[in-house]
Design a protein around this motif. Structure first.
Motif, PDB file in Angstrom:
ATOM      1  N   LYS A  39       0.894  -1.519   0.303  1.00 36.21           N
ATOM      2  CA  LYS A  39       0.223   0.201   0.374  1.00 36.21           C
ATOM      3  C   LYS A  39       1.431   1.677   0.553  1.00 36.21           C
ATOM      4  CE  LYS A  39      -3.669   0.688   0.860  1.00 36.21           C
ATOM      5  NZ  LYS A  39      -5.173   0.589   0.241  1.00 36.21           N
ATOM      6  N   ASP A  40       1.896   0.967   0.779  1.00 34.89           N
ATOM      7  CA  ASP A  40       2.541   2.342   0.866  1.00 34.89           C
ATOM      8  C   ASP A  40       3.932   2.420  -0.436  1.00 34.89           C
ATOM      9  OD1 ASP A  40       4.511   4.373   1.876  1.00 34.89           O
ATOM     10  OD2 ASP A  40       5.556   2.936   1.629  1.00 34.89           O
ATOM     11  N   MET A  41       4.443   1.440  -0.680  1.00 36.20           N
ATOM     12  CA  MET A  41       4.476   2.023  -2.134  1.00 36.20           C
ATOM     13  C   MET A  41       3.616   2.141  -3.121  1.00 36.20           C
ATOM     14  SD  MET A  41       6.452  -2.176  -2.522  1.00 36.20           S
ATOM     15  CE  MET A  41       8.252  -2.623  -1.065  1.00 36.20           C
ATOM     16  N   LYS A  42       1.985   2.119  -3.224  1.00 33.92           N
ATOM     17  CA  LYS A  42       1.635   1.944  -4.264  1.00 33.92           C
ATOM     18  C   LYS A  42       1.386   3.157  -4.132  1.00 33.92           C
ATOM     19  CE  LYS A  42      -3.517   1.239  -5.401  1.00 33.92           C
ATOM     20  NZ  LYS A  42      -4.533   0.618  -4.726  1.00 33.92           N
ATOM     21  N   THR A  43       1.969   4.708  -3.593  1.00 31.10           N
ATOM     22  CA  THR A  43       1.378   6.029  -3.469  1.00 31.10           C
ATOM     23  C   THR A  43       2.607   6.699  -3.377  1.00 31.10           C
ATOM     24  OG1 THR A  43       2.081   5.889  -1.014  1.00 31.10           O
ATOM     25  CG2 THR A  43      -0.456   6.230  -1.953  1.00 31.10           C
ATOM     26  N   LYS A  44       3.603   5.877  -3.670  1.00 27.73           N
ATOM     27  CA  LYS A  44       5.977   6.619  -3.376  1.00 27.73           C
ATOM     28  C   LYS A  44       6.293   6.719  -5.173  1.00 27.73           C
ATOM     29  CE  LYS A  44       5.943   6.641   1.324  1.00 27.73           C
ATOM     30  NZ  LYS A  44       6.882   6.304   2.001  1.00 27.73           N
ATOM     31  N   LYS A  45       6.188   7.414  -6.101  1.00 29.53           N
ATOM     32  CA  LYS A  45       6.355   7.562  -6.948  1.00 29.53           C
ATOM     33  C   LYS A  45       7.762   7.497  -7.186  1.00 29.53           C
ATOM     34  CE  LYS A  45       2.212   8.907  -9.024  1.00 29.53           C
ATOM     35  NZ  LYS A  45       1.745  10.481 -10.247  1.00 29.53           N
ATOM     36  N   VAL A  46       8.671   8.253  -6.474  1.00 34.60           N
ATOM     37  CA  VAL A  46       9.772   8.874  -6.639  1.00 34.60           C
ATOM     38  C   VAL A  46      10.419   8.048  -6.841  1.00 34.60           C
ATOM     39  CG1 VAL A  46       8.864  11.519  -5.736  1.00 34.60           C
ATOM     40  CG2 VAL A  46       9.844   9.066  -3.645  1.00 34.60           C
ATOM     41  N   GLY A  47      11.933   8.511  -6.643  1.00 36.46           N
ATOM     42  CA  GLY A  47      12.876   7.493  -6.939  1.00 36.46           C
ATOM     43  C   GLY A  47      13.297   6.533  -7.005  1.00 36.46           C
ATOM     44  N   ALA A  48      13.837   4.785  -6.723  1.00 31.56           N
ATOM     45  CA  ALA A  48      14.068   3.551  -7.541  1.00 31.56           C
ATOM     46  C   ALA A  48      12.692   2.856  -7.180  1.00 31.56           C
ATOM     47  CB  ALA A  48      15.006   3.197  -6.849  1.00 31.56           C
ATOM     48  N   ASN A  49      11.630   3.785  -6.961  1.00 31.54           N
ATOM     49  CA  ASN A  49      10.433   2.859  -6.488  1.00 31.54           C
ATOM     50  C   ASN A  49      10.106   2.187  -7.460  1.00 31.54           C
ATOM     51  OD1 ASN A  49       8.801   1.403  -5.083  1.00 31.54           O
ATOM     52  ND2 ASN A  49       7.399   3.342  -4.693  1.00 31.54           N
ATOM     53  N   ILE A  50      10.885   1.226  -7.781  1.00 28.56           N
ATOM     54  CA  ILE A  50      10.727  -0.066  -8.551  1.00 28.56           C
ATOM     55  C   ILE A  50       9.313  -0.787  -8.654  1.00 28.56           C
ATOM     56  CG2 ILE A  50      11.267  -2.490  -8.161  1.00 28.56           C
ATOM     57  CD1 ILE A  50      12.023  -2.966 -10.996  1.00 28.56           C
ATOM     58  N   MET A  51       8.400  -0.571  -6.969  1.00 24.01           N
ATOM     59  CA  MET A  51       7.118  -1.727  -7.421  1.00 24.01           C
ATOM     60  C   MET A  51       6.174  -0.737  -7.508  1.00 24.01           C
ATOM     61  SD  MET A  51       7.354  -4.765  -6.194  1.00 24.01           S
ATOM     62  CE  MET A  51       5.407  -5.213  -6.110  1.00 24.01           C
ATOM     63  N   TYR A  52       6.364   0.904  -7.612  1.00 27.05           N
ATOM     64  CA  TYR A  52       5.196   1.504  -7.483  1.00 27.05           C
ATOM     65  C   TYR A  52       4.565   1.366  -8.943  1.00 27.05           C
ATOM     66  CZ  TYR A  52       2.096   5.269  -9.683  1.00 27.05           C
ATOM     67  OH  TYR A  52       0.990   6.451  -9.650  1.00 27.05           O
ATOM     68  N   PRO A  53       5.160   0.823 -10.129  1.00 32.78           N
ATOM     69  CA  PRO A  53       4.263   0.903 -10.720  1.00 32.78           C
ATOM     70  C   PRO A  53       3.317  -0.716 -11.092  1.00 32.78           C
ATOM     71  CG  PRO A  53       5.783   0.337 -11.533  1.00 32.78           C
ATOM     72  CD  PRO A  53       5.980   0.904 -10.487  1.00 32.78           C
ATOM     73  N   HIS A  54       4.255  -1.840 -10.239  1.00 33.45           N
ATOM     74  CA  HIS A  54       3.381  -3.345  -9.975  1.00 33.45           C
ATOM     75  C   HIS A  54       2.290  -2.960  -8.805  1.00 33.45           C
ATOM     76  CE1 HIS A  54       6.842  -4.526 -12.511  1.00 33.45           C
ATOM     77  NE2 HIS A  54       7.561  -4.425 -11.433  1.00 33.45           N
ATOM     78  N   ALA A  55       2.820  -2.700  -8.084  1.00 35.37           N
ATOM     79  CA  ALA A  55       1.526  -2.275  -6.760  1.00 35.37           C
ATOM     80  C   ALA A  55       0.433  -1.457  -6.922  1.00 35.37           C
ATOM     81  CB  ALA A  55       2.424  -1.854  -5.748  1.00 35.37           C
ATOM     82  N   TRP A  56       0.100  -0.426  -7.948  1.00 33.69           N
ATOM     83  CA  TRP A  56       0.106   0.912  -8.495  1.00 33.69           C
ATOM     84  C   TRP A  56      -1.545  -0.021  -9.135  1.00 33.69           C
ATOM     85  CZ3 TRP A  56      -2.951   2.871 -12.961  1.00 33.69           C
ATOM     86  CH2 TRP A  56      -2.948   3.806 -12.896  1.00 33.69           C
ATOM     87  N   GLY A  57      -0.880  -0.970 -10.044  1.00 29.06           N
ATOM     88  CA  GLY A  57      -3.080  -1.733 -10.591  1.00 29.06           C
ATOM     89  C   GLY A  57      -2.974  -2.798  -9.803  1.00 29.06           C
ATOM     90  N   TYR A  58      -3.605  -2.836  -8.547  1.00 32.24           N
ATOM     91  CA  TYR A  58      -4.482  -3.614  -8.325  1.00 32.24           C
ATOM     92  C   TYR A  58      -4.893  -3.096  -6.983  1.00 32.24           C
ATOM     93  CZ  TYR A  58      -0.784  -7.453  -9.678  1.00 32.24           C
ATOM     94  OH  TYR A  58      -0.428  -8.481 -10.267  1.00 32.24           O
ATOM     95  N   THR A  59      -6.091  -3.366  -6.884  1.00 29.20           N
ATOM     96  CA  THR A  59      -6.783  -2.799  -5.843  1.00 29.20           C
ATOM     97  C   THR A  59      -6.613  -3.673  -4.140  1.00 29.20           C
ATOM     98  OG1 THR A  59      -8.664  -4.672  -5.750  1.00 29.20           O
ATOM     99  CG2 THR A  59      -8.886  -3.008  -7.466  1.00 29.20           C
ATOM    100  N   ASP A  60      -7.512  -2.559  -3.193  1.00 26.29           N
ATOM    101  CA  ASP A  60      -6.725  -3.588  -2.103  1.00 26.29           C
ATOM    102  C   ASP A  60      -6.926  -4.940  -1.442  1.00 26.29           C
ATOM    103  OD1 ASP A  60      -5.819  -0.862  -1.498  1.00 26.29           O
ATOM    104  OD2 ASP A  60      -6.966  -0.648  -0.053  1.00 26.29           O
TER     105      ASP A  60
END
Length: 110
Positions: A73-94
């Motif tokens: 959930k935290d990774m889903k909200t952070k686009k900055v830096g080397a957050n490789i998980m953002y685009p992966h986590a963003w596509g899923y519902t809770d």
């Protein structure tokens, strides 16, 4: 003359203040997927391994479901830096994240 608070009242005040300043806990949604989240978790297999252990990145098998859910959930909200998980986590519902974390939490650690 200055009056001090009774010890019990001081303790209650400190507890309420610490609770108000603490970061909010993220609520977890129950998984309703019939396969316990395996199909949704298959999107993670490339990097984390089909058994959650033998991937190129962090092993997820046997980690706590709530901890993984909160991290995603935290990774889903952070686009900055080397957050490789953002685009992966963003596509899923809770609910989907709950299923994914349920699946990995039930796997055995190496």
């Amino acid at each position: 003359m200055r009056r001090s608070l009774p010890p019990l009242l001081s303790a209650i005040s400190a507890l309420l203040l610490s609770a108000a300043l603490a970061p909010p806990a993220l609520a977890q949604v129950a998984c309703t997927a019939p396969d316990g989240g395996k199909l949704l978790a298959s999107g993670c297999f490339q990097c984390h391994g089909t058994d959650g252990n033998n991937g190129a990145f962090d092993a997820l098998a046997g980690d706590g479901q709530a901890d993984m859910f909160n991290k995603l959930k935290d990774m889903k909200t952070k686009k900055v830096g080397a957050n490789i998980m953002y685009p992966h986590a963003w596509g899923y519902t809770d609910a989907q994240l709950s299923c994914i974390t349920l699946y990995f939490s039930k796997l055995k650690k190496p």
